[in-house]
Design a protein around this motif. Structure first.
Motif, PDB file in Angstrom:
ATOM      1  N   GLU A 186      47.907  48.891  38.151  1.00 22.28           N
ATOM      2  CA  GLU A 186      47.379  48.106  37.023  1.00 22.28           C
ATOM      3  C   GLU A 186      47.774  46.630  37.149  1.00 22.28           C
ATOM      4  O   GLU A 186      46.942  45.732  37.064  1.00 22.28           O
ATOM      5  CB  GLU A 186      47.948  48.638  35.703  1.00 22.28           C
ATOM      6  N   GLU A 215      46.090  44.912  40.145  1.00 16.04           N
ATOM      7  CA  GLU A 215      44.668  44.629  39.884  1.00 16.04           C
ATOM      8  C   GLU A 215      44.511  43.431  38.953  1.00 16.04           C
ATOM      9  O   GLU A 215      43.645  42.583  39.165  1.00 16.04           O
ATOM     10  CB  GLU A 215      44.009  45.846  39.232  1.00 16.04           C
ATOM     11  N   ARG A 270      42.592  40.009  39.922  1.00 15.82           N
ATOM     12  CA  ARG A 270      41.473  39.503  39.114  1.00 15.82           C
ATOM     13  C   ARG A 270      41.704  38.028  38.762  1.00 15.82           C
ATOM     14  O   ARG A 270      40.802  37.214  38.843  1.00 15.82           O
ATOM     15  CB  ARG A 270      41.331  40.342  37.849  1.00 15.82           C
ATOM     16  N   MET A 296      38.972  49.152  44.203  1.00 19.91           N
ATOM     17  CA  MET A 296      39.261  47.731  44.441  1.00 19.91           C
ATOM     18  C   MET A 296      38.330  47.150  45.502  1.00 19.91           C
ATOM     19  O   MET A 296      38.221  45.954  45.654  1.00 19.91           O
ATOM     20  CB  MET A 296      40.732  47.528  44.791  1.00 19.91           C
TER      21      MET A 296
END
Ligand code: XMP
Length: 447
Positions: A239, A242, A246, A290
């Motif tokens: 989490e 990612e 981002r 991903m």
């Protein structure tokens, strides 16, 4: 296997069987399966044995087979025998085909490495001039070709593998790489700061440090189940990673320190399901969603070669020789569930233990050493007062690859010294014990 004139072949164990079966010999199931240490007798001189084993001498080797050769193909002769394997080593020197029933690649065949070198150099005629410097140049060129002008992100844990991979990728594509270090609050004392200082300040690697300690520790707090702990850490890690990716606007490539043993171990030889002993969390294991291509410059290397490459890249010896540290960190050294207080106690005790190991000059003789804070309180006495504090277990093992391990046989006086220092300096511990379990039946980590 393909056997063509002009291409030298060395068949090992089942490779010998395949070679003999395909070239016109005979192989049958052996009712006396042979496993373990055995002795071969050298029947004839042969290029494989040059400079190591003379005709008529006996040598230790490692056997592990359930079939055996019962008739040789035309052109072959027997060059070594053992009581359980009359065709322990065979050769057709004209065609440069060789085969051995034993395993020269394991440490229990003490001269096995030299035998393999004889095959590679004297039979196959390779020069043996491969160097880590050449590997580095080749790897850098390959990464450049693969990545082009794309963006790469790499999860840096501070371990040797991810660090060497990141350094190499950085050398290849410079600022197209961003490294992310997730501080999950489960690292050793000062570790995150040391990693940042080394890679950001010293090597100028673009590195983002994410302080996710609260998020990890508050989610894990009070959870005693080792598997749930491991899975929670893996999930949170993904989490956080990612989210950071981002923020960077995404990336085309994910850099990973996958080693050759990881590649081999992911292939199931039996084809059947294997039992999960522990859910391993490695910073590289990210999900398919991903949607990034992998850059894995260490895929063809073993751990010792990665260390050699690290030296070649200029990483300091103190970093390269570091003991392995598991992805889930101190959480799996706190049986019964983590709390902030327990982690703080464990971090202090662990730092003292490693400090004493270094002072005694034992660090490099040990594969891995660490402390485990037990969820058990015992009564003690300090000064005039009664204490009721936790027990701390010390662990140290020797190992070659972490798959099997022996406990390290410390001198009792060393253990006494460490125990005294920890009890005097770390509030919250009043008893220290030493773990004398090997692997198997134990594992190295407690959870
Ligand atoms: P065990 O406890 O299975 O550990 O005998 C063998 C080696 O693996 C390390 N270990 C891990 N490394 N992620 C890692 O990156 C993990 O989840 C993990 N669990 C164990 C352990 O420290 C030892 O070196």
């Amino acid at each position: 296997m393909v056997f063509e004139a002009g291409i030298p072949v060395l068949g090992i164990c089942y490779g010998e069987h395949t070679m003999c079966a395909q070239l016109g010999g005979n192989v049958e199931p052996d009712p006396h399966r042979e496993f373990g240490r055995a002795f071969i007798e050298i029947a004839e001189d042969c290029k494989l044995f040059e400079g190591i084993w003379a005709k008529g001498t006996r040598h230790q080797v490692w056997m592990s087979h359930g079939d055996r050769v019962t008739a040789l193909p035309p052109g072959f002769r027997v060059v070594a025998t053992s009581p359980g394997a009359p065709f322990a080593a065979v050769a057709d020197e004209k065609r440069r085909f060789y085969a051995v029933q034993f395993h020269p690649e394991v440490v229990h065949t003490p001269d096995g490495g030299k035998l393999l070198a004889n095959f590679v150099k004297k039979v196959a005629g390779c020069a043996g001039d491969w160097t880590m410097a050449a590997y580095r140049d080749e790897a850098v060129a390959t990464i450049r070709r693969q990545v082009g002008s794309g963006k790469v992100i790499c999860a840096l844990s501070g371990g040797v593998d991810s660090s060497v991979a990141a350094m190499l990728i950085h050398e290849a594509v410079g600022d197209q790489l961003t490294c992310i270090l997730v501080d999950h609050g489960l690292m050793r004392k000062n570790e995150a700061a040391q990693v940042v200082e080394m890679f950001r300040e010293h090597y100028n690697l673009p590195l983002i440090l994410v302080d996710a300690a609260d998020r990890f520790v508050s989610t894990l707090e009070g959870e005693p189940d080792p598997e749930i702990k491991r899975k929670t850490i893996g999930r949170l890690f993904i989490e956080v990673f990612e989210e950071e990716a981002r923020k960077l606007g995404g990336a085309d490539f994910l850099g990973q320190g996958t080693l050759y043993p990881d590649v081999i171990e992911s292939v199931s030889f039996s084809g059947g399901p294997s039992v999960t002993i522990k859910s391993h969390h490695n910073v590289g294991g990210l999900p398919d969603r991903m949607n990034m291509q992998l850059v894995e410059p260490l895929r063809e290397l073993f751990k010792d070669e990665v260390r050699a490459l690290g030296r070649e890249l200029g990483l300091p010896e103190s970093f390269i020789g570091r003991h392995p540290f598991p992805g889930p960190g101190l959480a799996i050294r706190c049986p019964g569930g983590v709390t902030r207080e327990k982690l703080a106690i464990l971090r202090e005790a662990d730092a003292i233990y490693l400090d004493e190991i270094r002072n005694a000059g034992l660090y490099d003789a040990i594969w891995q050493a660490f402390a485990v804070l037990l969820p058990v309180q015992t009564v003690g006495v300090m000064g005039d007062g009664r204490t009721y504090e936790n027990v701390l277990a010390l662990r140290a093992v020797t190992s070659i690859d972490g798959m099997t391990a022996d406990f390290y046989p410390y001198d009792m006086s060393f253990l006494g010294k460490v125990a005294t220092r920890i009890i005097n300096e770390v509030k919250g511990v009043n008893r220290v014990v030493y773990d004398v379990t090997s692997k198997p039946p134990g594992t190295i980590e407690w959870e």
